[in-house]
Design a protein around this motif. Structure first.
Motif, PDB file in Angstrom:
ATOM      1  N   ARG A  25      51.736  31.456  42.186  1.00 33.51           N
ATOM      2  CA  ARG A  25      50.375  31.116  41.772  1.00 33.51           C
ATOM      3  C   ARG A  25      50.242  29.618  41.486  1.00 33.51           C
ATOM      4  N   ASN A  92      46.038  35.717  50.109  1.00 38.01           N
ATOM      5  CA  ASN A  92      46.809  36.262  49.010  1.00 38.01           C
ATOM      6  C   ASN A  92      46.871  37.783  49.040  1.00 38.01           C
ATOM      7  N   TRP A  95      47.151  39.530  45.496  1.00 39.45           N
ATOM      8  CA  TRP A  95      45.884  39.692  44.787  1.00 39.45           C
ATOM      9  C   TRP A  95      45.080  40.839  45.390  1.00 39.45           C
ATOM     10  N   LEU A 150      46.796  40.454  37.053  1.00 38.11           N
ATOM     11  CA  LEU A 150      45.543  39.888  37.558  1.00 38.11           C
ATOM     12  C   LEU A 150      45.095  38.663  36.772  1.00 38.11           C
ATOM     13  N   TRP A 153      45.018  34.908  37.968  1.00 37.80           N
ATOM     14  CA  TRP A 153      43.912  34.311  38.707  1.00 37.80           C
ATOM     15  C   TRP A 153      42.705  34.196  37.784  1.00 37.80           C
ATOM     16  N   PRO A 156      39.051  34.427  42.106  1.00 36.71           N
ATOM     17  CA  PRO A 156      39.742  34.951  43.291  1.00 36.71           C
ATOM     18  C   PRO A 156      40.473  33.850  44.029  1.00 36.71           C
TER      19      PRO A 156
END
Length: 162
Positions: A25, A92, A95, A150, A153, A156
């Motif tokens: 990330r 990604n 994600w 999650l 992030w 998005p």
């Protein structure tokens, strides 16, 4: 960022030296800021490797020690992402898989599947209350882990071509 630094990051992605969600990330944020087409393929490949080499499952299971995260749940989410035409918009894969688990309510489905297995109960038939408690405990723990993942992030991930 210098070309040398960018090349080093790309090399670390291609050789899979980076294999945690936090590090991937971090690099993703740098690459999104650079807005360079040359980083799309290595970033896309690195995320796919992270998910498909069980690193994502291992990190999820590290967060779900009482009720280990379901590999079957993750497998179904991966299959759903692959079949989803809208998935091609993001580099990604991780994600996309995590969001698919959430949107398709896969946690409840697989918690119920776990509670339905005779091997879970040592061959005996659980009571309805025991069944429901196990489903609830799994859903709570797995949801907490999913949300924690999650949170990496704040919005998005970038789409390809950005």
């Amino acid at each position: 960022m210098s070309q040398n630094n960018k090349d080093q990051l790309i090399h670390s992605l291609r050789t899979h030296k980076v294999n945690t969600i936090t590090e991937l990330r971090r690099i993703e944020k740098i690459f999104a800021y650079l807005d360079s087409a040359e980083v799309t393929e290595p970033m896309t490949t690195a995320w796919a490797h992270y998910v498909n080499s069980n690193n994502l499952l291992n990190e999820l299971r590290g967060l779900t020690r009482d009720y280990p995260f379901s590999s079957e749940c993750l497998d179904e989410a991966k299959a759903l992402v692959v079949r989803d035409p809208s998935s091609v918009r993001s580099w990604n894969y991780c994600w996309l898989v995590l969001v698919k688990i959430e949107k398709e309510n896969l946690l409840t489905k697989y918690a119920r599947a776990l509670a339905s297995k005779a091997s879970t109960w040592g061959g005996r038939q659980p009571t309805h209350a025991e069944f429901d408690r196990l489903v609830s405990a799994c859903v709570v723990e797995w949801t907490r882990a999913l949300r924690q993942m999650l949170r990496h992030w704040d919005k998005p991930p970038s789409t390809t071509g950005q």
